[in-house]
Design an enzyme around this catalytic site. Structure first.
Site, mmCIF file in Angstrom:
data_model
loop_
_atom_site.group_PDB
_atom_site.id
_atom_site.type_symbol
_atom_site.label_atom_id
_atom_site.label_comp_id
_atom_site.label_asym_id
_atom_site.label_seq_id
_atom_site.Cartn_x
_atom_site.Cartn_y
_atom_site.Cartn_z
ATOM 1 N N PRO A 89 0.819 -1.218 0.000
ATOM 2 C CA PRO A 89 0.000 0.000 0.000
ATOM 3 C C PRO A 89 0.852 1.267 0.000
ATOM 4 O O PRO A 89 0.375 2.342 -0.333
ATOM 5 C CB PRO A 89 -0.798 -0.122 1.296
ATOM 6 C CG PRO A 89 -0.757 -1.552 1.668
ATOM 7 C CD PRO A 89 0.567 -2.051 1.180
ATOM 8 N N GLU A 116 2.544 -8.035 8.619
ATOM 9 C CA GLU A 116 2.554 -6.559 8.571
ATOM 10 C C GLU A 116 3.366 -6.059 7.383
ATOM 11 O O GLU A 116 3.341 -4.873 7.046
ATOM 12 C CB GLU A 116 3.126 -5.986 9.876
ATOM 13 C CG GLU A 116 2.322 -6.338 11.114
ATOM 14 C CD GLU A 116 0.837 -5.983 10.922
ATOM 15 O OE1 GLU A 116 0.002 -6.902 11.061
ATOM 16 O OE2 GLU A 116 0.551 -4.824 10.560
ATOM 17 N N ARG A 154 -1.320 -9.932 -20.696
ATOM 18 C CA ARG A 154 -2.205 -9.742 -21.854
ATOM 19 C C ARG A 154 -1.643 -8.747 -22.861
ATOM 20 O O ARG A 154 -2.129 -8.647 -23.988
ATOM 21 C CB ARG A 154 -3.597 -9.278 -21.382
ATOM 22 C CG ARG A 154 -3.620 -7.962 -20.662
ATOM 23 C CD ARG A 154 -4.976 -7.683 -20.057
ATOM 24 N NE ARG A 154 -5.996 -7.558 -21.063
ATOM 25 C CZ ARG A 154 -6.182 -6.460 -21.802
ATOM 26 N NH1 ARG A 154 -5.381 -5.419 -21.608
ATOM 27 N NH2 ARG A 154 -7.136 -6.392 -22.699
ATOM 28 N N ASP A 169 -8.313 -0.703 -25.255
ATOM 29 C CA ASP A 169 -8.605 -0.925 -23.831
ATOM 30 C C ASP A 169 -9.057 0.352 -23.140
ATOM 31 O O ASP A 169 -8.718 1.451 -23.547
ATOM 32 C CB ASP A 169 -7.293 -1.329 -23.114
ATOM 33 C CG ASP A 169 -7.126 -2.823 -23.074
ATOM 34 O OD1 ASP A 169 -6.007 -3.261 -22.784
ATOM 35 O OD2 ASP A 169 -8.105 -3.521 -23.369
HETATM 36 C C1 4FV Z 1 -1.216 -4.310 -1.159
HETATM 37 C C2 4FV Z 1 -1.916 -3.317 -1.842
HETATM 38 C C3 4FV Z 1 -1.477 -4.753 0.221
HETATM 39 C C4 4FV Z 1 -0.148 -5.040 3.176
HETATM 40 C C5 4FV Z 1 0.347 -5.861 4.331
HETATM 41 C C6 4FV Z 1 0.146 -7.248 2.385
HETATM 42 C C7 4FV Z 1 -0.659 -6.015 2.165
HETATM 43 C C8 4FV Z 1 0.435 -7.279 3.846
HETATM 44 N N1 4FV Z 1 -0.280 -4.796 -1.972
HETATM 45 N N2 4FV Z 1 -1.360 -3.220 -3.087
HETATM 46 N N3 4FV Z 1 -2.954 -2.562 -1.409
HETATM 47 N N4 4FV Z 1 -0.518 -5.533 0.788
HETATM 48 O O1 4FV Z 1 -2.496 -4.404 0.815
HETATM 49 O O2 4FV Z 1 -0.395 -4.119 -3.139
HETATM 50 O O3 4FV Z 1 1.728 -7.766 4.058
#
Ligand code: 4FV
Length: 259
Positions: A89, A116, A154, A169
């Site tokens: 995130p 985490e 794709r 697209d």
């Molecule tokens: C995430 C997202 C996501 C955060 C902690 C995996 C998680 C856990 N990955 N975009 N939104 N990852 O939420 O790519 O380890």
């Protein structure tokens, strides 16, 4: 193109990459997707891949050693260098433009966190780019990796039976896609728009562009603000807005049938 995925759930990635367009791209040797489980590289008897978060607090963090060993094994599995991407995130939001850029890479390594997340020192030393698939928290990076693999897969030349469909697209021109219809032309749910039955490809192209512009204006004005519209597009958007506002007014005036 080759994509190596570092994940505690290799079977999930293998399954995602074996179906549909991505599965076919692999069968056509346009794409290779391999998975590496850090647990296979843990050196303690319990094959530990996570540890308590330093400084206290809830949750566990993925350990450096098993991840570094898995990354090294993935890198050594093919000659060319790979761009390493961590899905989190905290990453930049994934866009079609970034997908198009990544689809031209020879090799990618996708690092999937769990718990985490991953020890920050591993990210600083081993990761080239952090990407997020959206502002929400998942239980792991695997879904993000699957999204990247699908979006890139794709776009590999020959992956789509009709390459043109990638050009048309959503977002390929920065706009939302136009509505699509299939037979029957008449249905209880309504009719296919006449213009699409006209065979007049110039009018069909303009109608589709007008619908894309209108939908983007209504649903994603943020995209429209970034879109580089030429004269025809501006004129079609103006037409759409005028017609839509007129329909809204007459609807409010209650003298138009419900849509
Ligand atoms: C995430 C997202 C996501 C955060 C902690 C995996 C998680 C856990 N990955 N975009 N939104 N990852 O939420 O790519 O380890």
């Amino acid at each position: 193109m080759r994509i190596d995925v570092i994940t505690l759930f290799p079977e999930f990635i293998r399954q995602c990459a074996s179906v549909g367009v991505v599965g076919r791209a692999q069968e056509r040797n346009l794409l290779t997707v391999e998975s590496w489980n850090p647990r296979d590289f843990a050196t303690d008897n319990y094959r530990t891949v996570d540890g308590r978060t330093c400084g206290g607090g809830p949750g566990m963090v993925m350990l450096i050693q098993p991840l570094r060993a898995a990354l090294a094994a993935a890198r050594a599995a093919a000659p060319s260098a790979a761009r390493t991407i961590y899905l989190s995130p905290q990453g930049a939001r994934l866009t079609q433009a970034r997908v198009a850029g990544l689809a031209r890479e020879e090799r990618l390594i996708l690092l999937c966190g769990r718990y985490e997340g991953v020890d920050e020192r591993l990210i600083e030393r081993e990761v080239d780019e952090e990407l997020s698939i959206g502002d929400y928290v998942l239980s792991g990076g695997e879904l993000g990796a699957a999204v990247v693999i699908d979006a890139i897969g794709r776009l590999q030349d020959g992956a789509l039976n009709d390459a043109a469909s990638a050009e048309q697209d959503s977002f390929s021109n920065g706009l939302l896609d136009c509505p699509h219809y299939a037979r029957p032309m008449q249905d209880a749910l309504g009719a296919v728009p006449d213009v699409l039955q006209s065979g007049n490809h110039a009018m069909i192209r303009r109608w589709r562009l007008k619908q894309s512009l209108g939908r983007t204006w209504l649903r994603r004005p943020d995209l429209l603000a970034r879109a580089d519209l030429d004269g025809e597009a501006r004129q079609l958007l103006e037409e759409f807005r005028r017609e839509w506002l007129a329909a809204q007014c007459s609807q409010r005036a209650g003298n138009a049938p419900e849509p």
